[in-house]
Motif scaffolding. Structure first.
Motif, short mmCIF file in Angstrom:
data_model
loop_
_atom_site.label_atom_id
_atom_site.label_comp_id
_atom_site.label_asym_id
_atom_site.label_seq_id
_atom_site.Cartn_x
_atom_site.Cartn_y
_atom_site.Cartn_z
N PHE A 6 -3.11 18.43 14.86
CA PHE A 6 -3.83 18.99 16.00
C PHE A 6 -3.13 18.88 17.35
O PHE A 6 -3.58 19.48 18.33
CB PHE A 6 -5.24 18.37 16.10
CG PHE A 6 -5.28 16.92 16.50
CD1 PHE A 6 -5.49 16.56 17.83
CD2 PHE A 6 -5.12 15.92 15.57
CE1 PHE A 6 -5.54 15.23 18.20
CE2 PHE A 6 -5.18 14.59 15.93
CZ PHE A 6 -5.39 14.24 17.25
N ILE A 7 -2.03 18.18 17.44
CA ILE A 7 -1.32 18.01 18.71
C ILE A 7 -0.15 18.98 18.80
O ILE A 7 0.73 18.96 17.93
CB ILE A 7 -0.80 16.57 18.89
CG1 ILE A 7 -1.94 15.57 18.91
CG2 ILE A 7 0.05 16.42 20.14
CD1 ILE A 7 -2.84 15.70 20.10
N TYR A 11 5.50 17.17 15.44
CA TYR A 11 5.90 17.69 14.14
C TYR A 11 5.70 16.69 13.00
O TYR A 11 5.54 17.08 11.85
CB TYR A 11 7.37 18.12 14.17
CG TYR A 11 7.60 19.29 15.09
CD1 TYR A 11 7.36 20.58 14.65
CD2 TYR A 11 8.03 19.10 16.39
CE1 TYR A 11 7.55 21.66 15.49
CE2 TYR A 11 8.23 20.18 17.24
CZ TYR A 11 7.98 21.46 16.79
OH TYR A 11 8.16 22.52 17.63
N TYR A 12 5.76 15.40 13.31
CA TYR A 12 5.72 14.40 12.25
C TYR A 12 5.24 13.07 12.82
O TYR A 12 5.56 12.73 13.97
CB TYR A 12 7.13 14.24 11.66
CG TYR A 12 7.27 13.18 10.60
CD1 TYR A 12 6.82 13.40 9.30
CD2 TYR A 12 7.85 11.95 10.89
CE1 TYR A 12 6.95 12.42 8.32
CE2 TYR A 12 7.99 10.97 9.93
CZ TYR A 12 7.53 11.21 8.64
OH TYR A 12 7.67 10.24 7.69
N ALA A 13 4.48 12.32 12.03
CA ALA A 13 4.02 11.00 12.43
C ALA A 13 4.03 10.08 11.22
O ALA A 13 3.66 10.49 10.12
CB ALA A 13 2.62 11.08 13.02
N ASP A 30 6.25 6.05 14.22
CA ASP A 30 7.18 7.07 14.67
C ASP A 30 6.42 8.35 14.98
O ASP A 30 5.48 8.70 14.27
CB ASP A 30 8.20 7.43 13.58
CG ASP A 30 9.28 6.39 13.40
OD1 ASP A 30 9.40 5.50 14.26
OD2 ASP A 30 9.99 6.47 12.38
N LEU A 31 6.85 9.05 16.01
CA LEU A 31 6.38 10.40 16.30
C LEU A 31 7.61 11.27 16.49
O LEU A 31 8.54 10.90 17.20
CB LEU A 31 5.55 10.46 17.58
CG LEU A 31 4.09 10.10 17.52
CD1 LEU A 31 3.45 10.28 18.89
CD2 LEU A 31 3.35 10.89 16.48
N GLY A 108 -1.36 19.31 29.68
CA GLY A 108 -2.62 20.05 29.66
C GLY A 108 -2.94 20.53 28.25
O GLY A 108 -4.08 20.41 27.78
N LYS A 109 -1.95 21.05 27.55
CA LYS A 109 -2.15 21.51 26.17
C LYS A 109 -2.50 20.35 25.24
O LYS A 109 -3.37 20.46 24.37
CB LYS A 109 -0.92 22.25 25.66
CG LYS A 109 -0.72 23.63 26.28
CD LYS A 109 0.41 24.38 25.63
CE LYS A 109 0.14 24.87 24.27
NZ LYS A 109 -0.78 25.96 24.07
N ILE A 110 -1.84 19.22 25.46
CA ILE A 110 -2.11 18.04 24.63
C ILE A 110 -3.50 17.50 24.92
O ILE A 110 -4.25 17.16 24.00
CB ILE A 110 -1.01 16.97 24.84
CG1 ILE A 110 0.31 17.48 24.25
CG2 ILE A 110 -1.42 15.64 24.22
CD1 ILE A 110 1.53 16.67 24.62
N ALA A 111 -3.88 17.43 26.19
CA ALA A 111 -5.23 16.96 26.55
C ALA A 111 -6.30 17.87 25.95
O ALA A 111 -7.31 17.40 25.42
CB ALA A 111 -5.37 16.88 28.06
N ASP A 112 -6.07 19.18 26.02
CA ASP A 112 -7.01 20.13 25.41
C ASP A 112 -7.12 19.90 23.91
O ASP A 112 -8.21 19.98 23.34
CB ASP A 112 -6.58 21.57 25.69
CG ASP A 112 -6.74 21.97 27.15
OD1 ASP A 112 -7.41 21.25 27.91
OD2 ASP A 112 -6.16 23.02 27.52
N ALA A 113 -5.99 19.61 23.25
CA ALA A 113 -6.00 19.37 21.80
C ALA A 113 -6.80 18.12 21.46
O ALA A 113 -7.57 18.11 20.49
CB ALA A 113 -4.57 19.25 21.28
#
Length: 127
Positions: A6-7, A11-13, A30-31, A108-113
């Protein structure tokens, strides 16, 4: 580990370690983040303080000179206010300049997600 679902830009966590007790949860993870051809992985030390309703994140290694962010969750009137502070610097000077220029858009996009994810998980008005 669900961030890539959702973020944006994630790409990977992967969680390497997780320790929990009544007051604290500590995670080493890891992110892999990026945009277009620019992707990199960094390792973080994440500390969730249940009593303070806060999360503190610091980088351990990766493409960052430093990363520190703090989440604070304040419950009021059956709602939650989220305060988020971040300070970071990317080792690569060019990428750091690019990130600084587009940071507001990206955050902003991350906060919205995160808001949409919270609504999806906790909304009592789900169909």
């Amino acid at each position: 580990e669900k961030y890539p679902e959702f973020i944006p830009f994630c790409y990977y966590a992967k969680i390497h370690e997780k320790e929990e007790n009544e007051a604290l949860t500590k995670i080493i993870a890891d992110l892999t983040i990026g945009k277009g051809p620019f992707k990199d992985t960094y390792k973080s030390d994440v500390l969730y303080n249940k009593k303070e309703s806060s999360i503190l994140v610091k980088n351990i290694n990766g493409p960052l000179n430093h990363l520190s962010n703090k989440w604070l969750f304040i419950e009021q009137n059956n709602q939650t206010e989220v305060i988020f502070d971040i300070d970071f610097e990317i080792k690569n000077t060019f990428l750091n300049t690019v990130m600084e220029a587009s940071f507001q858009f990206g955050i902003g996009k991350i906060a919205d997600a995160f808001q949409k994810r919270a609504e999806d998980l906790f909304s009592s008005t789900k169909n």
